[in-house]
Motif scaffolding. Sequence first.
Motif, PDB file in Angstrom:
ATOM      1  N   HIS A  95      -0.495  15.360   4.766  1.00 40.22           N
ATOM      2  CA  HIS A  95      -0.228  15.291   6.204  1.00 40.22           C
ATOM      3  C   HIS A  95       0.863  16.274   6.609  1.00 40.22           C
ATOM      4  O   HIS A  95       1.930  16.297   6.021  1.00 40.22           O
ATOM      5  N   VAL A  96       0.562  17.102   7.608  1.00 41.07           N
ATOM      6  CA  VAL A  96       1.549  18.061   8.106  1.00 41.07           C
ATOM      7  C   VAL A  96       2.293  17.435   9.278  1.00 41.07           C
ATOM      8  O   VAL A  96       1.674  16.951  10.223  1.00 41.07           O
ATOM      9  N   LEU A  97       3.601  17.457   9.182  1.00 39.80           N
ATOM     10  CA  LEU A  97       4.394  16.890  10.293  1.00 39.80           C
ATOM     11  C   LEU A  97       4.570  17.928  11.387  1.00 39.80           C
ATOM     12  O   LEU A  97       4.737  19.090  11.119  1.00 39.80           O
ATOM     13  N   PHE A 134      -1.020   9.853   1.341  1.00 41.04           N
ATOM     14  CA  PHE A 134      -1.324  10.375   2.680  1.00 41.04           C
ATOM     15  C   PHE A 134      -0.317  11.454   3.069  1.00 41.04           C
ATOM     16  O   PHE A 134      -0.682  12.510   3.590  1.00 41.04           O
ATOM     17  N   GLU A 135       0.944  11.201   2.776  1.00 40.86           N
ATOM     18  CA  GLU A 135       2.001  12.148   3.171  1.00 40.86           C
ATOM     19  C   GLU A 135       1.824  13.521   2.521  1.00 40.86           C
ATOM     20  O   GLU A 135       2.164  14.537   3.113  1.00 40.86           O
ATOM     21  N   ASN A 138      -0.718   4.435  -1.251  1.00 38.52           N
ATOM     22  CA  ASN A 138      -1.616   5.087  -0.288  1.00 38.52           C
ATOM     23  C   ASN A 138      -0.802   5.902   0.707  1.00 38.52           C
ATOM     24  O   ASN A 138      -1.202   6.989   1.114  1.00 38.52           O
ATOM     25  N   ILE A 139       0.332   5.351   1.136  1.00 39.26           N
ATOM     26  CA  ILE A 139       1.165   6.028   2.141  1.00 39.26           C
ATOM     27  C   ILE A 139       1.705   7.336   1.569  1.00 39.26           C
ATOM     28  O   ILE A 139       1.645   8.381   2.213  1.00 39.26           O
ATOM     29  N   GLU A 140       2.188   7.280   0.342  1.00 36.33           N
ATOM     30  CA  GLU A 140       2.740   8.491  -0.277  1.00 36.33           C
ATOM     31  C   GLU A 140       1.647   9.534  -0.510  1.00 36.33           C
ATOM     32  O   GLU A 140       1.868  10.732  -0.324  1.00 36.33           O
ATOM     33  N   ILE A 184       0.834  -1.220   0.000  1.00 32.74           N
ATOM     34  CA  ILE A 184       0.000   0.000   0.000  1.00 32.74           C
ATOM     35  C   ILE A 184       0.869   1.271   0.000  1.00 32.74           C
ATOM     36  O   ILE A 184       0.432   2.343   0.420  1.00 32.74           O
ATOM     37  N   LYS A 185       2.081   1.144  -0.487  1.00 31.20           N
ATOM     38  CA  LYS A 185       3.014   2.281  -0.517  1.00 31.20           C
ATOM     39  C   LYS A 185       2.404   3.502  -1.210  1.00 31.20           C
ATOM     40  O   LYS A 185       2.607   4.638  -0.781  1.00 31.20           O
TER      41      LYS A 185
END
Lengths: 195, 454
Positions: free
Chosen positions: A193-195, A189-190, A185-187, A182-183
Motif C-alpha cells: 500500500h502506497v501512502l 497489506f502495508e 494481514n495488516i502488515e 489479523i495483524k
Amino acid sequence: MKRIQSTGMVLNIDNIDTDQIIPAKFLKSTDREGFGKHLFANWRYLENGEPNPDFSLHKFRKGSSVLIAGNNFGCGSSREHAAWAISDYGIRAIISSQFADIFKGNALNNDIVPIEVEADELALITKEVEQHPETEIDVNIDEQSVTIKGDSFSFEKKFDIDPLKKKFIMEDISELEYLISIKQNIEAFELEHVL
Amino acid sequence: MSRTIIDKIWDAHVVKSVTSTVDALYIDTHYIHEVTSPQAFAGLNKRNLKVFRPQQTIATADHNVPTKNQHLPIENELSSHQVSTLVNNCEDHGIELFGIGHEKNGIVHVIGPENGFTQPGMTIVCGDSHTSTHGAFGAIAFGIGTSQVEHVLTTQCLLLSRPKTMRIEVNGILGKGVTAKDTALYIISQLGTEGATGHFVEFAGTVFEQFSMEERMTVCNMSIEMGARGGLVGIDATTIDYVCKRVEISKERIVYWQSLNTDEAAQFDEVIKLDGSMITPMITTGTSPDTGIDITQQVQSNQRNNEKGLSYMQMKEDDFLLGKNVDYVFIGSCTNSRIEDLRQVAELVKDRKKATDVTAWIVPGSNEVRKQAQQEGLDKIFIDAGFEFREPGCSACLAMNDDKIPSGALCVSTSNRNFEGRQGDGARTILASPITAAAAAITGKITDPRTYLN
C-alpha cells in the motif's frame, strides 16, 4: 449477552442528538465511567439540579433497560460518551425507526442493541408502553426478535443486526481483539500500500 | 466494471473482507484531539501497547482550549487536565502534536488540509463527526467513536460495513450573496437530517466544480448533518493545485489520484439533483440543521421544525425573521473559519461598526489562518468594526470552553449545529453563512446580506 427482558421507557422525540444524550459540558472527563448521572442532563434536571418531574423517563419504571425513542436517534456528534452514558444508566437496547450511523456503531461497541422497526410499528409500541409501563419487552439477540406482549397488545418482529456484530455481542468478542488477531494481514497489506 | 470514487478508494484500503458485508479497512491518516482520545490511550496503556503507526497519527488541541490568552495556563482544571493528558500521550507514543501555542495549532479539520496532511484518495478518521470535511479532497473521511480511535491507534484498521453510495448533483449558477454554507443548508433542508443515513455522498455538478477547496470543505463538513457517513468531491485541478502548493507530489501520484474519479457509467444507490439557482441566503429556524429557510421567507411548522424546536427558539409559524434582534454573532468553527470566510466577512464589515448591543466573536480556524488574516490587515478591519478577533479553537460551536452564549440569547452562528443548548445552556442558535452573520453583527438584526453587496 443473549437476551434482554425488561420493561421499557419512552422518550417520544425525533432526532435526539448526542448533545442532548450527553451535553458537551460533561465531556471534560478522561474516564469512560460515570456518565449515566448526566444522561439527558438538560432535560432530566431543573436549573436547580432537582429532577425534572415532567421529563418522560421519570414516568417509567426505574431499572428498565429498553429505551423506546423517536426517529433518527443519536444524530450529530460522534461522542461515544453518549453510548457510555446510556450503558451506565442501565439501558441495554434501544427501539427506534432509525439510528444515526456513528451512534449505531458506538452502541454496538458498548453492547447496546439498536433495534430498528417501521415508523408505524414504533408508534404502536410507544403508545402501548406509555399506557402500560408494566409491559414486558423481550429482546432475543440470537433469534433477532423483539416480542412485546400486553393484556390486549401483541407485537413480534425480527430485527436486523449485522451477523458479525451479532456474533461479537453474543460471544463477548471485542472488535479490537479481532483486529489484533489479523495483524499479519495488516502488515502484509502495508507492504503493497502506497501512502 | 465501472465504479464510483467511493468504491475505488474503499477497495484500495480493504485489508480483509471479513464477511460479505464487513471489511477490515486500512486507515491512512488518523487525527486526534484532547476530548475523544484519552480513554482510547488509556486502553492501550492498560494493555501495555504502543501506538502501531504513530507517524500516521496527527494531534491537535482544539475542542476544549481557551481562545483568549493561550500563552497562559488553562484556568479550568478539567480542561487543563484533558489537554495535558493529550500532551503526555503524544510524548509517550511518539505522535506529532500541534498543541496550544504551536504555529500550526488549530481546529483539526482546518490544520489537516492547510498543512497538506489531507490528500486525495486517502482514508481519514478522527473522533469527531465533522471529519467529513476532508472529503473535499476526494478522500473517504469520517468521524468515529473513542473505541474506534483505540482500534486505529492499535491496528491502523477499523471493522466497517460497506457503505451505500449517493450522488448529490447541484448544477446551475449560485446567485449573488449565496455561499457554500447556504448550499449546505439548502441541501440539508431538502434531505432532512436523516436523508443520507447509511450512505457516503459524492457532491458533484457545476456548483461543486466551481467551488474553491474552502467552499468544498464547508459543504463536506456538513455531510453529517444530512446523516451521511461522509461526503466527498471528485479530484480535479482545484484539488491538485491546493495540495501541490503545500507538499511535493510526484506525477505518478497525481495520475493515480485522477484515476480515482467516478467512472461515467458508475451506478450510485441513490442520485439527487438540485438546481443551484434556486438557492438563496439561508438561515435555520429550529433546533435541527434541516430547518433552514430562505432568509426572506416565513418560519414553517412541520415535522422537521416541530413545536418543541420552535418553542425553544421562541419562534412561531409564519414569523418573518428579517429584522429580528440578535444578541451574539459567532464567526468560526470547522465549517467557516478559513481565510476565505474571514476575507468575505472583512469585505462586508470594512469601514462599518457592529451594532452596540451585539457581541461579535471571530475565531480563526488555526494560527496559520490568524497569521494570514493579520498579514492581510483583516484583523484591523475586525477590531475597528468592534469585533473580537480571538485565538484558534472550536470555541462557541460547542461551548466546551468559556465561549458560551448566555441562556435565552439569540446567536447567528457560522457553525454547524443549532441543537438545544449546543452553544451554552438555553442558547438559541441560527445557522448562517459568514456574510449573513457579518450583516447581522452590523445591523444587530437578522439581515439579508445581499443588501450589503454591490
